[in-house]
Design a protein around this motif. Sequence first.
Motif, short mmCIF file in Angstrom:
data_model
loop_
_atom_site.label_atom_id
_atom_site.label_comp_id
_atom_site.label_asym_id
_atom_site.label_seq_id
_atom_site.Cartn_x
_atom_site.Cartn_y
_atom_site.Cartn_z
N TYR A 64 0.73 -1.30 0.04
CA TYR A 64 0.01 -0.06 -0.10
C TYR A 64 0.46 1.05 -0.30
CZ TYR A 64 -2.66 -3.33 1.67
OH TYR A 64 -3.66 -5.18 1.13
N LEU A 65 0.74 1.70 -0.90
CA LEU A 65 1.64 3.49 -1.35
C LEU A 65 1.11 4.45 -0.35
CD1 LEU A 65 3.19 3.28 -4.76
CD2 LEU A 65 4.47 3.34 -2.78
N THR A 66 1.04 5.42 0.03
CA THR A 66 1.06 6.30 0.80
C THR A 66 2.24 7.66 0.56
OG1 THR A 66 1.67 5.74 3.12
CG2 THR A 66 -0.20 4.57 2.55
N PHE A 67 1.60 8.27 0.79
CA PHE A 67 2.36 9.44 0.70
C PHE A 67 1.84 10.52 1.98
CE2 PHE A 67 3.08 7.88 -4.00
CZ PHE A 67 4.43 7.34 -3.98
N THR A 76 5.57 16.01 -7.54
CA THR A 76 4.79 15.33 -7.48
C THR A 76 4.06 15.15 -8.86
OG1 THR A 76 3.81 16.41 -5.64
CG2 THR A 76 1.85 15.38 -6.34
N ASP A 77 3.81 15.77 -9.57
CA ASP A 77 3.77 15.60 -11.46
C ASP A 77 3.95 14.40 -11.76
OD1 ASP A 77 1.65 16.55 -12.54
OD2 ASP A 77 2.00 18.55 -12.53
N GLY A 78 5.32 13.94 -11.65
CA GLY A 78 6.28 12.94 -12.13
C GLY A 78 5.11 11.72 -11.65
N ILE A 79 5.68 11.92 -10.24
CA ILE A 79 5.17 10.52 -9.09
C ILE A 79 3.54 10.28 -9.66
CG2 ILE A 79 4.76 9.92 -7.24
CD1 ILE A 79 6.85 11.49 -6.09
N LEU A 80 2.63 11.19 -10.04
CA LEU A 80 1.18 10.81 -10.84
C LEU A 80 1.96 10.22 -12.02
CD1 LEU A 80 -0.19 13.93 -9.22
CD2 LEU A 80 -0.71 11.85 -7.97
N ALA A 90 -2.14 4.72 -4.79
CA ALA A 90 -2.18 5.81 -3.51
C ALA A 90 -2.83 6.15 -2.65
CB ALA A 90 -0.81 6.46 -3.82
N THR A 91 -2.48 6.21 -1.45
CA THR A 91 -2.94 7.03 -0.78
C THR A 91 -2.27 8.81 -0.12
OG1 THR A 91 -4.15 6.06 0.11
CG2 THR A 91 -4.68 7.84 1.24
N PHE A 92 -2.66 10.32 -0.74
CA PHE A 92 -1.84 10.92 -0.34
C PHE A 92 -2.66 11.66 0.64
CE2 PHE A 92 -0.77 9.90 -4.73
CZ PHE A 92 -0.04 10.53 -4.97
N PHE A 93 -1.84 11.67 2.53
CA PHE A 93 -1.70 12.59 3.30
C PHE A 93 -1.69 13.59 3.25
CE2 PHE A 93 -2.06 8.20 4.17
CZ PHE A 93 -3.32 7.90 4.89
N VAL A 94 -2.62 14.59 3.01
CA VAL A 94 -2.40 15.98 2.82
C VAL A 94 -2.29 17.17 3.70
CG1 VAL A 94 -1.90 16.00 0.16
CG2 VAL A 94 -4.31 16.47 0.91
N THR A 95 -1.97 18.22 3.70
CA THR A 95 -2.09 19.50 5.22
C THR A 95 -3.00 20.44 4.25
OG1 THR A 95 -0.21 20.66 4.48
CG2 THR A 95 -0.33 18.92 5.74
N GLY A 96 -2.81 21.28 5.15
CA GLY A 96 -4.41 22.55 4.73
C GLY A 96 -3.84 23.12 3.75
N HIS A 97 -2.43 23.30 4.08
CA HIS A 97 -1.31 23.82 3.33
C HIS A 97 -1.28 23.06 1.60
CE1 HIS A 97 2.03 26.60 2.37
NE2 HIS A 97 2.37 25.82 1.44
N GLY A 211 2.21 -7.21 2.75
CA GLY A 211 1.19 -6.38 3.73
C GLY A 211 1.71 -5.11 4.11
N ALA A 212 2.73 -4.34 3.93
CA ALA A 212 3.33 -3.23 3.81
C ALA A 212 2.77 -1.66 3.39
CB ALA A 212 4.58 -3.14 3.31
N ILE A 213 2.78 -0.99 4.69
CA ILE A 213 2.07 0.38 4.30
C ILE A 213 3.35 1.39 4.23
CG2 ILE A 213 0.62 2.24 4.92
CD1 ILE A 213 -1.06 0.06 6.30
N ILE A 214 3.31 1.72 3.02
CA ILE A 214 4.72 2.21 3.32
C ILE A 214 4.65 4.12 3.03
CG2 ILE A 214 6.62 2.42 1.02
CD1 ILE A 214 5.73 -0.42 -0.04
N LEU A 215 5.02 4.59 4.03
CA LEU A 215 5.34 5.81 3.40
C LEU A 215 6.48 6.56 2.73
CD1 LEU A 215 4.71 8.77 4.96
CD2 LEU A 215 6.20 8.40 6.90
N LEU A 216 6.02 7.36 1.76
CA LEU A 216 6.88 8.75 1.06
C LEU A 216 6.55 9.46 1.33
CD1 LEU A 216 7.40 5.82 -1.64
CD2 LEU A 216 9.34 6.29 0.10
N HIS A 217 7.76 10.62 1.23
CA HIS A 217 7.48 11.68 1.05
C HIS A 217 8.09 12.04 -0.88
CE1 HIS A 217 7.56 11.42 5.15
NE2 HIS A 217 7.67 12.78 5.55
N THR A 218 6.94 13.29 -1.41
CA THR A 218 7.49 13.42 -2.20
C THR A 218 8.24 14.81 -2.05
OG1 THR A 218 5.04 15.68 -2.13
CG2 THR A 218 4.76 12.90 -3.11
N VAL A 219 8.78 14.70 -1.55
CA VAL A 219 9.54 16.65 -1.83
C VAL A 219 11.16 15.89 -1.75
CG1 VAL A 219 8.38 18.34 0.18
CG2 VAL A 219 10.48 16.07 1.03
N SER A 220 10.95 14.21 -2.10
CA SER A 220 12.78 13.52 -2.42
C SER A 220 12.74 13.58 -3.93
CB SER A 220 12.83 12.66 -1.60
OG SER A 220 14.04 11.44 -2.10
#
Length: 259
Positions: A64-67, A76-80, A90-97, A211-220
């Motif tokens: 399960y990919l999550t960002f 992010t465009d390239g990742i998408l 994927a699931t994108f956990f995003v902030t209000g900002h 079964g891994a839930i994978i956390l990555l950041h799109t700033v990398s």
Amino acid sequence: MRKIIFSLISLSCIIVAFSPSFSAYGWGYKRTNDHQVPEIGMYQDLLDQYGGYYHDDSGEKTLYLTFDNGFEAGYTDGILDILDENEVPATFFVTGHYVKSAPELIQRMVSDGHLIGNHSYTHADFTALTQSGFKEDLLLFERALQSVTNYDRTQYIRPPKGIFNAQTLEWANELGYIHMFWSLAFVDWHEDNVSGWESAYNQVMDQLHPGAIILLHTVSEDNADMLEHFIKDCIDQGYTFKSLDDLVFRDQVMDPLVD
């Protein structure tokens, strides 16, 4: 009781910040490199009590990919694109900002069929908020998301910096949220720390397990460059990428008493 050395992703140790009746914890686990699910010690009881997740316990070779997105660094465009080309959800956990500053990317995430998760409006420490402040922060995020998409509301929540306690888990449940932690991650959120995609690839593959839930950041930049290699090699090893909805829906079907 034997000590469990936690491999913390967002913090280097368990945070203890005393409130009137609850301590605050920083999400962490005992890191493994033998394709086994990492242990989370006392946190398991909390997840069991409040219905949170950090992995898929079916034993199947699912991933399960999550960002987590707090700001946009141009990747992010390239990742998408890579997710779309490989038909990986994927699931994108995003902030209000992030919602306010990158509405076009949020709209693309939704139109591409990805899930949006609530990562708070202000990236606040949930354990430092009152219950009303906690609710208001999450609802501010929902309103921001609804202002740029037709998304009804988010179902999954991930606390900023992984800081939580029993009280915030309970409050989230009362608002209809499911906590989604992770069982695979590494320090990848420093935008200026570029080691090459092979380094990012190796750190993820070394921890890979069913079964891994994978956390990555799109700033990398490293994550963006390694993602296609990672997806293809996982598929070659017999893994399937699924949505968090698949995981939760399966569990609800297996337990018909769940509302």
